[in-house]
Write a protein that holds these residues in place. Sequence first.
Motif, PDB file in Angstrom:
ATOM      1  N   LEU A  89       1.029  -1.063  -0.207  1.00 16.65           N
ATOM      2  CA  LEU A  89       0.447   0.186  -0.164  1.00 16.65           C
ATOM      3  C   LEU A  89       0.692   1.203  -0.344  1.00 16.65           C
ATOM      4  N   TYR A  94      -0.002   2.957  -5.036  1.00 20.16           N
ATOM      5  CA  TYR A  94      -2.056   3.424  -4.677  1.00 20.16           C
ATOM      6  C   TYR A  94      -1.672   4.131  -5.999  1.00 20.16           C
ATOM      7  N   LYS A  96      -0.702   4.219  -8.501  1.00 22.49           N
ATOM      8  CA  LYS A  96      -0.909   3.175 -10.281  1.00 22.49           C
ATOM      9  C   LYS A  96      -1.969   2.246  -9.893  1.00 22.49           C
ATOM     10  N   GLU A 103      -9.358  -4.957  -3.401  1.00 19.33           N
ATOM     11  CA  GLU A 103     -10.605  -5.203  -3.507  1.00 19.33           C
ATOM     12  C   GLU A 103     -10.723  -6.661  -4.057  1.00 19.33           C
TER      13      GLU A 103
ATOM     14  N   PRO B 137       7.370   5.524   2.176  1.00 17.94           N
ATOM     15  CA  PRO B 137       6.561   4.623   0.731  1.00 17.94           C
ATOM     16  C   PRO B 137       6.953   4.968  -0.267  1.00 17.94           C
ATOM     17  N   LYS B 296       4.368   8.045 -11.554  1.00 16.39           N
ATOM     18  CA  LYS B 296       4.029   8.251 -13.213  1.00 16.39           C
ATOM     19  C   LYS B 296       4.763   7.934 -14.080  1.00 16.39           C
ATOM     20  N   ASP B 374      -3.810  11.800 -10.792  1.00 18.01           N
ATOM     21  CA  ASP B 374      -3.932  12.165  -9.239  1.00 18.01           C
ATOM     22  C   ASP B 374      -4.412  13.280  -8.934  1.00 18.01           C
ATOM     23  N   PHE B 382      -4.399  10.057   1.546  1.00 17.26           N
ATOM     24  CA  PHE B 382      -4.061   8.680   1.325  1.00 17.26           C
ATOM     25  C   PHE B 382      -2.570   8.912   2.542  1.00 17.26           C
TER      26      PHE B 382
END
Lengths: 168, 533
Positions: A89, A94, A96, A103, B137, B296, B374, B382
């Motif tokens: 995560l 995220y 992408k 889900e 992350p 991206k 985005d 997030f």
Amino acid sequence: MAEFVFDLEKNADKIQQFKAFMETQKQRKGALMPVLQDAQSRFGYLPKEVMEMIAEGLKVPMSEIYGVATFYSQFTFFPKGEYDISVCLGTACYVKGVESVLEALEEELGIKAGETTPDLQFSITPTRCLGACGIAPVVSVNGELHGHMSKDTVKELLDSYRCKNKQS
Amino acid sequence: MITTERDLITIENLREVRERARVKLDGRLKGVSGIAAWEGGYKLTGPFYEKQQRVVLRNCGIIDPENVEEYVALGGYSALAMLLKDWDPKRVIDEMTRSNLRGRGGAGFPTGRKWAEAYRHDVPQKYIICNADEGDPGAFMDRSVLEGDPHSVLEGMAIAGYAVGADMGFIYVRAEYPLAVERLRTAIAEAHERGLLGERILGSDFSFDIELRLGSGAFVCGEGTALMESIEGKRGMPRTKVYRTSHRGLWDCPTIINNVETFANVPVILEKGVDWFLGIGTEDSPGTKVFCIVGKVNNAGLVEVPMGTTINEIVYGIGGGAADGREVKAVQTGGPSGGCIPKSLFDTPVDFGSLARIGSIMGSGGMVVMDDTDCMVDIARFFLDFTVDESCGKCVPCREGTKRMLELLEKITKGKGEEGDLEALSELGEVITSTSLCGLGQTAATPVISTLHYFRSEYEAHVRDKKCPAHSCKELLEYFITEKCIGCTKCARVCPSACISGKVKERHVIDASRCVKCGACQAACPTGAIIKQ
């Protein structure tokens, strides 16, 4: 969520090995974490019975063990499936679209993230960044990475592991 | 004397071992595509690498990380040998201070100053810790170094041990990196076997050992004092900072804690000289920085460039711009502690000071590229979701404040935002930043504050018009069938809530009140007639 019972008899060998390992760690400073990590990987989770053994072996109160075990997300109190699916995560995953992969997994397996299927075959573990952002979105099954996932490739992935089981 | 391959390496025979190993390495790499001889060593070739300057990653992808001789062949352990032979610890510290190497974990604290502080305390036990709990992350710089060149970290730690007078080190690595753990185990075992770790290193009087400790999935353990608590076998909650850790750290002993990339810099700085290092990067932030450019972008991967390189150069020059022919909108640096930098500021040089001035941070080096699809509000949400989950709960502002911020952001992305919500977000952010106990809380609001600053209009569109300009927030968008529709009925057949109606060969219509916004119709449409708006 299904109930899982820890079978002391079936696990007798493992328990013996675990106790031997604990013996080697006793003198080590800060031994609780390595011991808990060993138990988690040996038994697949931390049964109450095992935590009691640790309390006795390391002379650490049960409350403290529970406190440490609940703090870190890699310790669990119910078994992981034979195939533990970690869903990354992280930010790259995220953006992408890993949400839809998660889900699809939940739907296909009929369990929520963080749970294990009643037949103990699969579990879904939401994970912070797996560090494979170059091939996002990523899931890993028992440490094996699968990149460029999409909701459409989920079933295929699960089937490949289901097949493995049938063959063995 | 006939020497066998597995002999102990000592200060005296290091040169001989290196020359022998070099011949072997040259033989192995001869004709290997993608690797070329360069400046007495090797480098990776190809357009992605041409524009980089690889100092920390100098050996990654070139040497075999499971063979210490290949590390030695390219100059490994020669810095340590040189110090053990001729330098006193004070000189090591003075040189490190002069190099102005700033902590690569994100905060940029001068390494030399940290070492000098630990050196000052005259106590029997000191520790060195390598922070390999790389939790941001979208970042995997440390993983790559640990997997590709583990000995550079071990050597850096041993040098630190020699400088401050510590004989014990820990590497705290996240359990999510199984390969890195394995490579470290191999490297430590091999270093022991060859006399590069343990008693009397390289035949000198200096002894230093390293133990591997694994994390267990708690982001906050990347914070220095929380990490120490974790090594001590406790819940990884940050300490109140009465003392610096270089005074009282692990088990209350003076402790040096540095990041993987920082340690990997140390041997090469001492080997090639401080002046060489000062010639790279900027005056304020010398050296290079490894970035992990992902998201991206066309060429995702690890990028090492001199400090002061512009974001433009990294995102377009090396990263090749946005993927799928879209427009880059922003980059997010520094993970959950950093901010989003809009495209208009891409000529900003990347160094500690410049990034701080535009409201982001260097962080450990994660760089996530976002395009026009985005939603910045959703990205802020997030990150807050992340911080709420990873907040350890020790101090109130972080534990309660981040949760309230998340609630507000969720409300906004669901189209239930009200006047005053944005002001409340700013105010909460300010309080959390100034009153939290550790770095996690102090920077938790940065993603929100920076997006509020640079992308305020997106927030306003969510709150006032209940629209998501990037068409990303599910609850704010509507699927609509344009006149391109050929009436093939595919969409109606895949719709799970049966909300699409229309006759064959006629334009179909979506009943927005029953639409669950799953996107199945859009994926099924052969003519691209279904749009989000």
